[in-house]
Motif scaffolding. Structure first.
Motif, short mmCIF file in Angstrom:
data_model
loop_
_atom_site.label_atom_id
_atom_site.label_comp_id
_atom_site.label_asym_id
_atom_site.label_seq_id
_atom_site.Cartn_x
_atom_site.Cartn_y
_atom_site.Cartn_z
N LEU A 209 0.82 -1.22 0.00
CA LEU A 209 0.00 0.00 0.00
C LEU A 209 0.85 1.26 0.00
CD1 LEU A 209 -2.83 -1.05 2.49
CD2 LEU A 209 -3.04 -0.79 0.02
N MET A 210 2.07 1.16 0.54
CA MET A 210 2.95 2.33 0.61
C MET A 210 3.45 2.78 -0.77
SD MET A 210 5.24 1.69 3.96
CE MET A 210 4.49 1.55 5.56
N ARG A 211 3.25 1.93 -1.75
CA ARG A 211 3.65 2.33 -3.11
C ARG A 211 2.75 3.45 -3.63
NH1 ARG A 211 4.06 -3.90 -5.12
NH2 ARG A 211 5.99 -4.40 -4.05
N ASP A 212 1.58 3.59 -3.03
CA ASP A 212 0.67 4.67 -3.42
C ASP A 212 1.00 5.92 -2.60
OD1 ASP A 212 -2.98 5.03 -3.41
OD2 ASP A 212 -1.36 6.37 -4.03
N PRO A 213 1.62 6.95 -3.21
CA PRO A 213 2.04 8.14 -2.46
C PRO A 213 0.87 8.97 -1.93
CG PRO A 213 2.39 8.45 -4.81
CD PRO A 213 1.94 7.03 -4.64
N ASN A 214 -0.33 8.72 -2.44
CA ASN A 214 -1.50 9.49 -2.00
C ASN A 214 -2.11 8.95 -0.70
OD1 ASN A 214 -1.42 11.23 -4.27
ND2 ASN A 214 -2.33 9.59 -5.49
N LYS A 215 -1.71 7.76 -0.32
CA LYS A 215 -2.26 7.16 0.90
C LYS A 215 -1.44 7.59 2.11
CE LYS A 215 -4.91 2.92 0.20
NZ LYS A 215 -6.06 3.48 0.90
N THR A 216 -2.11 8.07 3.15
CA THR A 216 -1.39 8.43 4.36
C THR A 216 -1.12 7.15 5.18
OG1 THR A 216 -3.39 8.71 5.67
CG2 THR A 216 -2.59 10.64 4.47
N LEU A 217 -0.13 7.23 6.07
CA LEU A 217 0.19 6.07 6.91
C LEU A 217 -1.00 5.74 7.82
CD1 LEU A 217 3.93 6.72 7.84
CD2 LEU A 217 3.00 5.08 6.21
N LYS A 218 -1.75 6.77 8.15
CA LYS A 218 -2.94 6.54 8.99
C LYS A 218 -3.96 5.67 8.25
CE LYS A 218 -5.99 9.21 12.00
NZ LYS A 218 -6.44 10.55 12.37
N GLU A 219 -4.16 6.01 6.99
CA GLU A 219 -5.09 5.22 6.16
C GLU A 219 -4.61 3.79 6.02
OE1 GLU A 219 -4.99 7.91 2.79
OE2 GLU A 219 -7.15 8.17 2.92
N ILE A 220 -3.29 3.64 5.79
CA ILE A 220 -2.72 2.31 5.61
C ILE A 220 -2.87 1.48 6.88
CG2 ILE A 220 -0.54 1.06 5.25
CD1 ILE A 220 0.28 3.34 3.36
N THR A 221 -2.67 2.17 8.03
CA THR A 221 -2.84 1.49 9.32
C THR A 221 -4.19 0.80 9.39
OG1 THR A 221 -1.42 3.05 10.48
CG2 THR A 221 -2.99 1.83 11.80
N PHE A 222 -5.23 1.53 9.04
CA PHE A 222 -6.58 0.96 9.12
C PHE A 222 -6.82 -0.07 8.02
CE2 PHE A 222 -8.21 3.23 12.61
CZ PHE A 222 -7.65 4.50 12.59
N ASP A 223 -6.25 0.19 6.84
CA ASP A 223 -6.44 -0.74 5.72
C ASP A 223 -5.88 -2.13 6.00
OD1 ASP A 223 -6.12 1.62 2.94
OD2 ASP A 223 -7.75 1.14 4.30
N VAL A 224 -4.82 -2.20 6.81
CA VAL A 224 -4.20 -3.51 7.06
C VAL A 224 -4.73 -4.19 8.32
CG1 VAL A 224 -2.08 -2.89 5.84
CG2 VAL A 224 -2.22 -2.59 8.32
N GLY A 225 -5.61 -3.49 9.07
CA GLY A 225 -6.22 -4.17 10.22
C GLY A 225 -5.83 -3.66 11.58
N TYR A 226 -4.93 -2.66 11.64
CA TYR A 226 -4.61 -2.07 12.93
C TYR A 226 -5.51 -0.87 13.17
CZ TYR A 226 -0.36 -4.91 13.06
OH TYR A 226 0.52 -5.96 13.07
N HIS A 227 -5.57 -0.47 14.43
CA HIS A 227 -6.45 0.64 14.79
C HIS A 227 -5.67 1.83 15.32
CE1 HIS A 227 -9.78 -2.04 14.10
NE2 HIS A 227 -9.24 -2.90 14.93
N ASP A 228 -4.36 1.67 15.42
CA ASP A 228 -3.54 2.74 16.00
C ASP A 228 -2.27 2.97 15.19
OD1 ASP A 228 -1.51 3.06 18.99
OD2 ASP A 228 -2.38 4.58 17.70
N PRO A 229 -2.14 4.14 14.57
CA PRO A 229 -0.96 4.45 13.75
C PRO A 229 0.34 4.34 14.56
CG PRO A 229 -2.65 6.09 13.40
CD PRO A 229 -3.11 5.24 14.54
N ASN A 230 0.31 4.69 15.84
CA ASN A 230 1.51 4.59 16.67
C ASN A 230 1.96 3.14 16.82
OD1 ASN A 230 1.46 7.34 17.17
ND2 ASN A 230 0.09 7.09 18.90
#
Length: 255
Positions: A209-230
């Motif tokens: 998902l990080m290959r998409d520069p428009n996606k924030t790390l926060k969005e990726i966090t939720f997309d992969v199943g975690y609930h906390d970016p930290n």
DNA sequence: GACGAGCGCCATTTCATGAA
DNA sequence: TTCATGAAATGGCGCTCGTC
């Protein structure tokens, strides 16, 4: 050949590889002359490509493995590399693939990498594909023989649902077995805990998902199943030895 | 975004039991 | 004897919160 004493170790290691199979019908072998897996790019990038190639083997991703060899042979041909050298490098990669399958994964196969009879690149490609087919067959036989259907199903279930709320309880209900028993079987057959496997699935997906520069790390966090970016950041760094931001920068060549 | 502390829950381990 | 499961103890994971 190396003259300085400090280069003895390097010379020794190269000799080990070069003499690993005495059946090869060549009188001399100049190791540094062998082409890299991706001719035309620097050593560091080549290391990464090789690492990716090894990961494909471990994951049993045969479509990508075929593609790696095809790309390598095609590039060597385009760059006018010596056929014998390309053939030797191909043998080396096949040998490493064979070692990973046999040594790490317990796949029994009896392919012998003596030498290629090919006199042109087209024949070399055909021979390599034959070797790969044999290795793939051994891999598939091993899979069907040793990997229980249930564990295979559970693995796929975790991969498919890694981004959701997932637990051994849920998996237990899905397959009609006790969560404790599933946990035990999983460890016995795969050599890793259920949660470790789930975490790796999530991190692998995050890397894609990080290959998409428009996606924030926060969005990726939720997309992969975690609930906390930290927490995602902490897990990512533990697994990848680099922070999500650093990884993405390297990926997008922003270093 | 990175990091640390603290807390609660959950997975794992070990041992035991019952059924086939 | 093997397989499937349960109980209890324990360690570690996952998360929240606060801070930088």
């Amino acid at each position: 050949m190396y003259t300085p004493l400090e280069q003895v170790r390097q010379s020794y290691q190269e000799s080990l590889i070069a003499t690993s199979d005495t059946a090869i019908p060549v009188k001399f072998r100049f190791y540094t002359d062998l082409p890299s897996i991706v001719p035309g790019i620097d050593t560091k990038a080549n290391k990464q490509y090789e690492q990716q190639f090894f990961d494909y083997i471990r994951a049993g991703n045969w479509q990508e493995i075929h593609q790696c060899f095809t790309d390598f042979i095609d590039r060597s041909k385009q760059l006018g590399e010596n056929l014998l050298q390309t053939s030797q490098k191909t043998r080396e990669l096949l040998w490493i693939a064979s070692r990973i399958l046999g040594g790490e994964m317990g796949v029994e196969h009896h392919t012998q990498f003596y030498y290629f009879k090919s006199t042109d690149y087209r024949q070399l490609s055909a021979e390599v594909l034959n070797y790969l087919k044999a290795m793939e067959n051994s891999f598939q036989d091993h899979q069907s023989e040793f990997e229980a259907d249930t564990i295979h199903y559970i693995k796929q279930f975790i991969i498919d649902h890694a981004h959701e709320e997932i637990s051994l309880d849920r998996i237990g209900k899905e397959v009609g077995l006790s969560p404790i028993y599933i946990s035990k079987c999983f460890k016995d057959q795969l050599g890793m805990n259920y949660i470790h496997f789930l975490t790796e699935c999530r991190i692998n997906k995050a890397q894609k998902l990080m290959r998409d520069p428009n996606k924030t790390l926060k969005e990726i966090t939720f997309d992969v199943g975690y609930h906390d970016p930290n927490y995602f950041s902490k897990v990512f760094k533990k697994i990848c030895k680099t922070s999500p931001t650093e990884y993405r920068n390297k990926l997008l060549h922003k270093v």
